[in-house]
Design an enzyme around this catalytic site. Structure first.
Site: not given
Lengths: 450, 54
Positions: A79, A154, A178
């Site tokens: 990420k 996210s 997330s």
């Protein structure tokens, strides 16, 4: 079968018997990204040559008799909130530095030491706040099951990348859900380990009190394999074959079913999941859960207060932040240290209630989200909005939790959430793996042409 | 405290933080600010409830 679709244990075996090289494995993933990611938009940074060189070094080490373990030569995505040396950490924002990170985040260092190869960065909501947003440096990922539906976030890029078969495992972060929520909506596995288990050095914070590292993976055994490399003391992979016979499962059905926002399909899938675990030998016992609204209130206060404190440059770089990010951050201006203290007191009380349930049961079973992925608004919304998740309480309490695929609603994936005792990450993997094996839901993948 | 009071408090807090959103950002952020106000109130009431004897 393409090498890119080999589960990690099978790829590891192929690497050791010489049927596959790490270089060819990564090349297959890179080629698939070229073909598919124009539509999926999961990756925001790739370093093809560095990845191939690292894979070549992994092959050479293996040939020389140096075997670093199950992840030796296995590619993983990261990420874009987590540092990888030599790659920029853009955090989905025009407000972040564009230069390469000088060093790996601690978790990336651990996976590299285990022989794994970080080969690219995957999209995040801006600073892990809210999304999807269309005014950042790259457009948001699309849900591989339906481009017109949300991925959630996210860790949107990590979930989309795994669902699209671009990579088997990825590192994400989970502050309010997330990792688990995008895993649910993209039909993959999302593991949020116990708070404090994994080091946060080299990870851009959202809310330090709630932030957790996490793993997104194509299956529970693969998530457990990554967790074992990151924190061998969990013994997650070793617990996978134990099944669920004799385990007591607290079934938090009413926590979902009593919420008018919950879709009937989620409740039906949850009942089917409980039945599947019962058939596998677990004892299913309904349990009452702490007040969700109060847990969300405590989590939201902490998250907004801490996030605003982290973003000290918000005022001076206001126009560099996207609309949703600056709206979300600026909303925290009214929160006081007294609010924070009150929120944490409630958080500790709620953690005690969850501990009391888990003193009687091995794990708690519930849904990850109240609905399948909603359709994206057209034109795209630029105002901040919450997803209907049931994940934030466990960021507040620090209990480990995993989301595993539990079926579909209208062709869109749903997620089953399994919560364990703090420090007992192995049990959530164990129950998740047993559910995955009993139902086969985790094997479903969207059709994407090669 | 009504909606007008919330908005005035929000504007004061924004100014103190050195933030000056445009009307569109202000409207969206004010909605979240009000959500957080309700969260603050729920937390306060929960503690008062715990403190009540019996």
């Amino acid at each position: 079968m393409s090498p890119a679709d080999l589960p990690l244990p099978e790829a590891a075996r192929a690497l050791r018997r010489g049927a596959l090289s790490a270089r060819d494995l990564i090349a297959t993933h890179l080629d698939r990204i070229v073909r598919r990611d124009g539509d999926v938009r999961a990756f925001v940074y790739l370093d093809r040559e560095a990845a191939l060189a690292a894979a070549g070094a992994a092959d050479a080490a293996l040939a020389a008799g140096t075997d670093l373990g199950p992840l030796h030569g296995i590619p993983f995505a990261v990420k874009d909130l987590i540092d990888v040396a030599g790659m920029p950490t853009r955090c989905g924002s025009r407000a972040s530095p564009t230069g390469p990170a000088a060093a790996h985040a601690a978790v990336v260092t651990r996976l590299v030491a285990a022989g794994a190869v970080p080969f690219g960065k995957v999209a995040t909501y801006e600073y892990a706040l809210t999304g999807p947003s269309f005014d950042g440096p790259t457009p948001p990922p699309r849900n591989p099951w339906s481009a017109g539906h949300a991925t959630s976030g996210s860790s949107s890029g990590a979930a989309a990348a795994v669902a699209a078969g671009l990579v088997r495992v990825a590192l994400g972060t989970d502050t309010g859900g997330s990792v688990r929520s995008p895993a649910a909506w993209c039909g993959v596995v999302g593991l949020k380990p116990s708070r404090g288990l994994l080091p946060m050095a080299g990870v851009v914070p959202l809310s330090p009190g709630l932030d957790h590292l996490g793993v997104l993976a194509a299956s529970v055994p693969e998530a457990a394999s990554v967790l074992d490399a990151l924190a061998p003391e969990t013994g997650a992979a070793g617990a996978l074959g134990l099944g669920v016979a004799g385990l007591s499962v607290g079934y938090a059905r009413d926590w979902i079913a009593d919420d008018p926002a919950a879709s009937p399909a989620v409740v039906r899938a949850l009942d089917d999941a409980a039945a599947a675990l019962s058939m596998a030998g677990a004892r299913i016992v309904p349990v009452g859960m702490p007040d969700y609204a109060l847990a969300e209130a405590a989590g939201a206060v902490i998250l907004h207060a801490e996030a605003l404190k982290v973003h000290t440059v918000l005022a001076s770089r206001w126009q560099d932040y996207g609309r949703q990010a600056r709206q979300s951050l600026s909303a925290g201006v009214g929160l006081t240290p007294q609010d924070m203290a009150r929120a944490w007191r409630q958080g500790h009380r709620i953690a005690g209630e969850i501990d009391a349930i888990l003193a009687r049961h091995d794990v708690i079973l519930t849904a990850t989200t109240l609905t399948a992925a909603p359709a994206l608004p057209s034109p795209p919304a630029e105002e901040t909005a919450w997803s209907p998740m049931r994940t934030l309480p466990f960021n507040l309490t620090g209990h480990p939790a995993i989301s595993v695929p539990m079926g579909f609603d209208g062709g869109l994936p749903l997620g089953l959430q399994i919560i364990g005792r703090r420090g007992d990450d192995a049990s959530v993997c164990r129950v998740g793996a047993a559910f995955e094996a009993a139902t086969g839901h985790g094997a479903a993948r969207p059709y994407l042409p090669d | 405290m009504g909606e007008a009071g919330d908005a005035a408090d929000f504007d004061r807090a924004l100014e103190a933080a050195g933030l000056s959103p445009d009307a569109r950002d202000r409207a969206a952020a004010l909605a979240v600010f009000r959500y957080l106000r309700r969260a603050q109130e729920a937390l306060r009431q929960a503690e008062e409830g715990e403190d009540e004897p019996g």
